[in-house]
Design an enzyme around this catalytic site. Structure first.
Site, PDB file in Angstrom:
ATOM      1  CD  GLU A 153     -14.686  16.577 -81.343  1.00  0.00           C
ATOM      2  OE1 GLU A 153     -13.345  16.784 -82.857  1.00  0.00           O
ATOM      3  OE2 GLU A 153     -15.755  16.377 -81.801  1.00  0.00           O
TER       4      GLU A 153
ATOM      5  CG  ASN B 259     -17.460  20.782 -83.917  1.00  0.00           C
ATOM      6  OD1 ASN B 259     -17.417  21.542 -82.635  1.00  0.00           O
ATOM      7  ND2 ASN B 259     -17.512  20.148 -84.578  1.00  0.00           N
TER       8      ASN B 259
ATOM      9  CG  ASN C 114     -17.212  17.594 -87.317  1.00  0.00           C
ATOM     10  OD1 ASN C 114     -16.307  17.885 -85.994  1.00  0.00           O
ATOM     11  ND2 ASN C 114     -18.247  16.905 -86.393  1.00  0.00           N
TER      12      ASN C 114
ATOM     13  CG  ASP D 154     -17.510  14.028 -84.589  1.00  0.00           C
ATOM     14  OD1 ASP D 154     -17.052  15.295 -84.613  1.00  0.00           O
ATOM     15  OD2 ASP D 154     -17.192  13.863 -83.437  1.00  0.00           O
TER      16      ASP D 154
END
Ligand code: CA
Length: 304
Positions: free
Chosen positions: A16, A101, A154, A209
């Site tokens: 990521e 995240n 995200n 995402d």
């Protein structure tokens, strides 16, 4: 256009947060579930990593040196050489085990970092619902929550005139626009600019995402679950292009390379079935897309 594997020596569980470091000319990214931060030199192919003591959602360079990371529920500073980690702020427990995240810096150098609820099972699509939030960690070291009841936080992007921020909540499959005040970091006037449920073709069967933007102001969104990067015009909602990646669990992308004209793509291997791994053996790798004919913008860094 060509899609190739850029880094084949690692198979990320949950690759990521790709960030092209314009100063060092290196690609930064994380493996959230392996607690790892990576730095890769495309010229020498050298891959360095630091392993931390918790999940790491994203990594962004600091102008004064080192990196900011979203470490578990904390914003932390990482000194690469000594591997010293300094925890700077911690957000409250929300549910049983929320964590940071995706994160990006705005053009003024503030660190925007969102969270998500605890993953309930080994199924990477099951989370405690609406336990995510979006925070801004300012250049003065204070942290403020701006959006609550988020599914999976995200995909942050700012327009070149700094007047709009785009943001993704993966669970409702929507991209939001906010009016942005670059002087104060305040967001307002939230609206839906892209809703995957409005696209009835195969491209939008996955979930939005991570994302990045190009010099034309278009959004490049990684499509979790269907191995695609989709380019949208956020002003019209029109889908402009689709890039197929030979790995289904694409998570995020950024432009990099010395001309910022190569698109680096991260993906995950967690949750992939034996059939999926057989069909897509490069699952978990870092991919590079060349020949798109578009350029990205230098990624912003933390300026506190
Ligand atoms: Ca993500």
């Amino acid at each position: 256009m060509a899609v190739e594997v850029a880094i084949s020596t690692i198979k990320n569980l949950l690759g990521e947060g790709p960030h092209w470091d314009d100063q060092e000319q290196k690609l930064l990214f994380v493996d959230i579930l392996a607690n790892k931060v990576y730095k890769w030199d495309p010229v020498t192919d050298q891959l360095d990593s630091v392993t931390l003591d918790d999940t790491v959602g994203a990594v962004v360079p600091c102008k004064k040196g080192g990196y900011l990371v979203g470490l578990g529920r904390t914003v932390a500073h990482l000194d690469w050489h000594s591997q010293k980690v300094t925890k700077l702020q911690e957000i409250p427990l929300n549910g049983t085990k929320n964590r940071f995240n995706d994160a990006k810096c705005d053009p003024a150098g503030r660190f925007w970092t969102g969270s998500m609820g605890h993953q309930i099972s080994t199924n990477p699509n099951l989370f405690e619902p609406e336990k995510g939030e979006l925070y801004c960690y300012g250049t003065d070291g204070t942290i403020k929550m701006w959006v609550d009841k988020v599914g999976i936080s995200n995909g942050l992007v700012w327009t070149q005139d700094h007047r709009t921020m785009y943001y993704i909540d993966t669970v409702p499959e929507q991209v939001y626009g906010f009016d942005y005040n670059i002087n104060t970091g305040a967001i307002s006037n939230r609206r839906v600019v892209i809703d995957y449920k409005n696209y009835d073709d195969d491209d939008c069967m996955g979930r939005p995402d991570g994302m990045t933007s190009d010099v034309d102001g278009n959004l490049w969104i990684a499509n979790w679950g269907f191995g695609k990067i989709i380019c949208f015009d956020p002003k019209t909602g029109k889908k402009l292009r689709t890039v197929q990646i030979p790995a289904m669990r694409t998570t995020s992308c950024c432009f990099g390379g010395k001309n910022l004209d190569e698109l680096y793509v991260t993906c995950a291997s967690q949750g992939a079935t034996e059939e999926e791994l057989a069909a897509y053996p490069m699952t978990g790798s870092i991919f590079k897309v060349t020949g798109l004919g578009v350029k990205g913008l230098p990624a912003d860094v933390y300026k506190g």
